[in-house]
Design an enzyme around this catalytic site. Structure first.
Site, short mmCIF file in Angstrom:
data_model
loop_
_atom_site.label_atom_id
_atom_site.label_comp_id
_atom_site.label_asym_id
_atom_site.label_seq_id
_atom_site.Cartn_x
_atom_site.Cartn_y
_atom_site.Cartn_z
CE LYS A 72 -2.76 2.84 2.72
NZ LYS A 72 -2.37 3.32 4.01
CG ASP A 84 -7.65 3.84 3.09
OD1 ASP A 84 -8.62 3.46 2.40
OD2 ASP A 84 -7.61 4.95 3.66
#
Length: 222
Positions: free
Chosen positions: A126, A144
């Site tokens: 991420k 997220d």
């Protein structure tokens, strides 16, 4: 065919359109000066709010705002500054070590390469995706917890895993929209469709996509 919710293609079109009208501008929520400071800020934001990170980073940049200087700082010095962000023991080690690696292997530059970024200490998929998208403008779709939750509420992904959610969203939305869209979804999630503020039956996008949804939509955690 039941008409109790919009077809997926119509949901995608509505979501794109609505988010664009709500958030025509998508400023990056983490204050930074360049790819290096963005990388460090994103690393700090793991399990910590962007607001908190933005309060901490000015003091960290005073200590060091480039890999050459950061590599000379002790883990203790770094930890002292970033303590309010949580997980400071791991994060301070990662920041020092990745700064050393950038000096040793990349002439002090942050590589614009997904695999190279993911190989750095403390940098997961991420974080690497955020840096690729926001520092280098390379299409990426960092997922997220907000995005993972909303993708399920909006019927865009089953939420089996963050990796699956990312695959599903990349398939549904045009590549040239990914970098802006991931921020738009985060902004919308914070403002209208938060974990507690909406349960899949409250906010405008949820109710437009699923007008007949009566029960809260259970979402799987990231």
């Amino acid at each position: 065919m039941s008409s109790n919710h919009l077809l997926k293609a119509d949901r995608v079109a509505f979501i794109l359109d609505r988010l664009e009208s709500l958030y025509p501008e998508t400023p990056i929520p983490l204050d930074h000066l360049d790819p290096y400071t963005l990388l460090v800020a994103v690393l700090l934001s793991a399990q910590c709010t962007d607001e908190r990170v933005n309060q901490v980073t000015p003091n960290l940049w005073k200590l060091a705002d480039n890999p050459a200087d950061m590599a000379t700082r002790s883990v203790e010095e770094i930890r002292e500054v970033i303590r309010p962000c949580g997980l400071s023991p791991q994060k301070s080690k990662a920041i020092k070590r990745l700064s050393e690696i950038l000096m040793e292997e990349y002439d002090g530059e942050v590589p614009a390469d997904m695999e190279a970024l993911e190989a750095l200490p403390g940098v997961g998929h991420k974080t690497a995706s955020v840096v690729m998208a926001q520092a280098f403008g390379v299409p990426a779709f960092p997922v997220d917890t907000h995005i993972h939750r909303l993708a399920q509420r909006w019927g865009l992904s089953s939420g089996k895993s963050v990796a699956q959610t990312e695959k599903d969203l990349k398939r549904l939305f045009p590549e040239d929209k990914w970098n802006k869209l991931h921020l738009q979804i985060i902004f919308y999630g914070r403002e209208f469709c938060s974990a507690r503020g909406c349960d899949g039956t409250v906010c405008e996008i949820c109710t437009t996509c699923y007008p007949n949804r009566k029960k809260p939509k259970k979402t799987k955690k990231a």
